[in-house]
Design an enzyme around this catalytic site. Structure first.
Site, mmCIF file in Angstrom:
data_model
loop_
_atom_site.group_PDB
_atom_site.id
_atom_site.type_symbol
_atom_site.label_atom_id
_atom_site.label_comp_id
_atom_site.label_asym_id
_atom_site.label_seq_id
_atom_site.Cartn_x
_atom_site.Cartn_y
_atom_site.Cartn_z
ATOM 1 N N LYS A 38 0.834 -1.201 0.000
ATOM 2 C CA LYS A 38 0.000 0.000 0.000
ATOM 3 C C LYS A 38 0.869 1.252 0.000
ATOM 4 C CE LYS A 38 -1.487 2.492 3.200
ATOM 5 N NZ LYS A 38 -1.945 3.061 4.464
ATOM 6 N N ASP A 67 -6.146 0.810 0.758
ATOM 7 C CA ASP A 67 -6.130 1.035 2.206
ATOM 8 C C ASP A 67 -7.478 0.596 2.772
ATOM 9 O OD1 ASP A 67 -7.929 2.979 1.504
ATOM 10 O OD2 ASP A 67 -6.897 4.611 2.534
#
Ligand code: SF4
Length: 214
Positions: free
Chosen positions: A119, A137
């Site tokens: 991420k 996320d």
């Protein structure tokens, strides 16, 4: 592109036409530090601590010379600060030693840095280096699953893969920001604004609940 997803992204863009990264930064170094700090905490909390941190450690070279104990007082108000302080210093050391002090511009190289996961790497390449990416996320994951673009049991890597197959590469980064804003300000984890949601007809979450949440 998947028609439902096209429609959903268009609606999100009409709601949040200025969706963008909300972590304050002036360089790839600052963005990397901010994204690493943002794990399991809010961008607002990160933005409160980074001005003093960046003032004390204005670049990766200065950070690489620090001890994690030096960093802790600057980030004490955010979660997991001891681990994050250690990761920040080790990240900086490796960037100096392996990458001549330049934050890498590829996911593969970024993933060699301590504290940088998929991420974080996606956010850095997308926001700073303009490489199309979708960072999944907590908001992107929740919105994707509620709207039925991924299964409830999908791992974040599967959510990312499914979104990437449904969205043209040129729109990945924009879609990422739109879904974050939609999740952060509208389709919240607790008390989503279903009663005023323009996507309620598309929403699997609402259909499963069988009623609009007030
Ligand atoms: S109806 Fe509610 S759960 Fe569904 S997308 Fe809208 S805000 Fe999210």
């Amino acid at each position: 592109m998947n028609n439902r997803l096209i429609y959903a992204l268009e609606v999100m863009e009409s709601m949040f036409p200025h969706a963008k990264a909300e972590l304050n930064h002036q360089s790839a170094y600052e963005l990397t530090v901010a994204v690493m700090l943002s794990a399991q905490t809010t961008d607002i909390a990160v933005n409160k601590v980074t001005p003093a941190l960046f003032n004390a450690y204005p670049n990766v070279f200065e950070l690489s010379k620090a001890q994690s104990e030096d960093i802790e007082p600057y980030i004490r108000t955010i979660g997991l600060y001891k681990n994050k302080a250690k990761a920040l210093v080790n990240m900086a050391k490796r960037v100096v030693q392996e990458y001549n002090g330049i934050i890498p511009n590829t996911r593969t190289k970024l993933l060699t840095l301590e504290g940088v996961g998929i991420k974080t790497a996606n956010v850095i390449v997308s926001v700073w280096y303009n490489v199309p990416a979708i960072a999944v996320d907590t908001h992107v994951e929740r919105v994707s699953k509620r709207l039925g673009f991924a299964k409830d049991y999908d791992h974040v890597n599967d959510v990312e893969r499914k979104l990437k197959t449904k969205i043209p590469r040129s729109d990945w980064s924009k879609a990422h920001h739109l879904m974050i804003f939609f999740g952060r300000y509208h389709c919240k984890a607790v008390s989503p604004k279903c009663e005023v949601c323009p996507l309620s007809n598309e929403c699997r979450y609402i259909k499963q609940k069988g009623a609009v949440t007030k």
